[in-house]
Scaffold this motif. Structure first.
Motif, PDB file in Angstrom:
ATOM      1  N   PHE A   1     -13.094  -6.636  45.196  1.00  0.00           N
ATOM      2  CA  PHE A   1     -12.201  -6.725  46.350  1.00  0.00           C
ATOM      3  C   PHE A   1     -11.574  -8.109  46.514  1.00  0.00           C
ATOM      4  N   LEU A   2     -12.402  -9.140  46.452  1.00  0.00           N
ATOM      5  CA  LEU A   2     -11.932 -10.486  46.765  1.00  0.00           C
ATOM      6  C   LEU A   2     -11.019 -11.016  45.663  1.00  0.00           C
ATOM      7  N   ASP A   3     -10.043 -11.835  46.071  1.00  0.00           N
ATOM      8  CA  ASP A   3      -9.159 -12.427  45.075  1.00  0.00           C
ATOM      9  C   ASP A   3      -9.849 -13.596  44.391  1.00  0.00           C
ATOM     10  N   GLY A   4      -9.207 -14.118  43.368  1.00  0.00           N
ATOM     11  CA  GLY A   4      -9.751 -15.231  42.604  1.00  0.00           C
ATOM     12  C   GLY A   4      -8.804 -15.551  41.467  1.00  0.00           C
ATOM     13  N   PRO A   5      -8.949 -16.723  40.874  1.00  0.00           N
ATOM     14  CA  PRO A   5      -8.023 -17.124  39.817  1.00  0.00           C
ATOM     15  C   PRO A   5      -8.085 -16.249  38.573  1.00  0.00           C
TER      16      PRO A   5
ATOM     17  N   LEU B   1      -8.127  -6.300  46.685  1.00  0.00           N
ATOM     18  CA  LEU B   1      -7.718  -5.443  47.793  1.00  0.00           C
ATOM     19  C   LEU B   1      -6.413  -5.957  48.400  1.00  0.00           C
ATOM     20  N   LEU B   2      -5.481  -5.043  48.651  1.00  0.00           N
ATOM     21  CA  LEU B   2      -4.206  -5.337  49.305  1.00  0.00           C
ATOM     22  C   LEU B   2      -3.358  -6.347  48.536  1.00  0.00           C
ATOM     23  N   GLY B   3      -3.681  -6.551  47.266  1.00  0.00           N
ATOM     24  CA  GLY B   3      -2.934  -7.490  46.447  1.00  0.00           C
ATOM     25  C   GLY B   3      -3.340  -8.930  46.643  1.00  0.00           C
TER      26      GLY B   3
ATOM     27  N   ASP C   1      -9.410 -13.445  55.092  1.00  0.00           N
ATOM     28  CA  ASP C   1      -8.966 -12.082  55.395  1.00  0.00           C
ATOM     29  C   ASP C   1     -10.154 -11.191  55.736  1.00  0.00           C
ATOM     30  N   LEU C   2     -11.224 -11.344  54.973  1.00  0.00           N
ATOM     31  CA  LEU C   2     -12.438 -10.570  55.224  1.00  0.00           C
ATOM     32  C   LEU C   2     -12.983 -10.866  56.612  1.00  0.00           C
ATOM     33  N   ALA C   3     -13.046 -12.124  56.988  1.00  0.00           N
ATOM     34  CA  ALA C   3     -13.571 -12.498  58.300  1.00  0.00           C
ATOM     35  C   ALA C   3     -12.700 -11.944  59.421  1.00  0.00           C
TER      36      ALA C   3
ATOM     37  N   GLY D   1      -0.204  -2.549  41.869  1.00  0.00           N
ATOM     38  CA  GLY D   1      -0.226  -2.966  40.467  1.00  0.00           C
ATOM     39  C   GLY D   1      -0.894  -1.928  39.588  1.00  0.00           C
ATOM     40  N   ASP D   2      -0.850  -2.159  38.289  1.00  0.00           N
ATOM     41  CA  ASP D   2      -1.373  -1.178  37.329  1.00  0.00           C
ATOM     42  C   ASP D   2      -2.868  -1.387  37.101  1.00  0.00           C
ATOM     43  N   LEU D   3      -3.639  -1.204  38.178  1.00  0.00           N
ATOM     44  CA  LEU D   3      -5.089  -1.309  38.078  1.00  0.00           C
ATOM     45  C   LEU D   3      -5.648  -0.236  37.157  1.00  0.00           C
ATOM     46  N   GLY D   4      -5.083   0.980  37.224  1.00  0.00           N
ATOM     47  CA  GLY D   4      -5.560   2.043  36.353  1.00  0.00           C
ATOM     48  C   GLY D   4      -5.423   1.689  34.883  1.00  0.00           C
ATOM     49  N   GLY D   5      -4.297   1.076  34.517  1.00  0.00           N
ATOM     50  CA  GLY D   5      -4.112   0.658  33.137  1.00  0.00           C
ATOM     51  C   GLY D   5      -5.116  -0.394  32.710  1.00  0.00           C
TER      52      GLY D   5
END
Length: 269
Positions: free
Chosen positions: A124-128, A134-136, A142-144, A226-230
């Motif tokens: 879920f969480l973003d990172g480099p 989640l939500l791009g 955002d979580l808080a 985005g193309d997460l499925g791919g």
């Protein structure tokens, strides 16, 4: 109404329809088995379809304890064992997919014949090093903010989330009806498992999903754009992608007939 009494005495509710190879439908966060209403009859035409409510959700028992993906996965294993299911296909929508990945992390592919992932990310969480949060883009801030809104003004968090699940904004009465179902999950239970899911990273588990896997992803998903499925198709050992052009996060609702056909064909193979 069928229930299984789990080893900690919690009653786990499940729907059970049809005969044949077992298919277990695992719902999303704060949802329940009723969200599969447009899919169960079609899939039960050639399979035994079982749709449980996770603990704390829907008609299952309410408890302050055990609201983690790992415990939900243990509950799924206990349900399979109690029903004598040895070749089940697990179909997970959103959080349901995270439960499948936790199941594999703990038990491998024990008693699992196949898997279907419906619009879910392993992180879920973003990172480099991660393109599909989640939500791009979902930070700890955002979580808080989200969890505090759930705790103190739950409709203001959940109703927009329900709307975001669809490619096209649904009518307000449909959002209200879906929200009413989610209120069956106590707020603290909902937050416990949300935090657990938010901090999970199942990318290392993907190579262990050795059974055939169908990836069902909405091309208009706002929840996981985005193309997460791919990406997942490349990361999993044996996976194929079905992209749903008219769907967001809920292709089994927005394109139910095609979803039912695609999943039924996967089950036949």
């Amino acid at each position: 109404m069928p229930y299984v009494e789990l080893s900690d005495s919690l009653p786990l509710y499940y729907e059970d329809h049809g005969t044949g190879r077992p298919v277990v439908l695992l719902h999303g966060w704060t949802m329940n088995s009723s969200f599969w209403a447009g899919n169960i009859p079609a899939l039960a035409a050639g399979n035994r379809v079982i749709a449980p409510d996770f603990r704390g959700h829907g008609r299952s028992g309410k408890t302050p304890d055990g609201h983690t993906l790992a415990q939900y996965a243990r509950d799924v294993r206990e349900l399979l064992d109690r029903l004598g299911l040895t070749d089940a296909t697990l179909v997970g929508w959103s959080m349901g997919t995270a439960v499948i990945l936790s199941y594999v992390e703990q038990f491998g592919c024990h008693n699992v014949r196949g898997a279907v992932f419906v619009d879910q990310s392993p992180r879920f969480l973003d990172g480099p090093d991660w393109r599909f949060p989640l939500l791009g883009g979902y930070s700890r801030l955002d979580l808080a903010e989200f969890t505090q809104t759930v705790r103190h003004a739950r409709p203001l968090a959940i109703k927009p989330f329900i709307e975001a699940c669809f490619a096209k904004t649904p009518p307000s009465d449909a959002v209200d009806a879906a929200y009413a179902e989610t209120t069956q999950t106590p707020t603290e239970a909902a937050l416990d498992v949300w935090f657990d899911m938010a901090y999970a990273d199942f990318r290392p588990v993907l190579p262990r999903v050795t059974v055939p896997t169908l990836l069902v992803y909405g091309e208009q998903s706002k929840v996981f754009p985005g193309d997460l499925g791919g990406w997942l198709a490349e990361a999993l050992p044996d996976a194929e992608v079905e992209r749903f052009a008219e769907s967001g996060h809920v292709p089994f609702v927005e394109e139910a007939e095609r979803f039912n056909g695609v999943v039924a064909e996967f089950l036949r193979r």
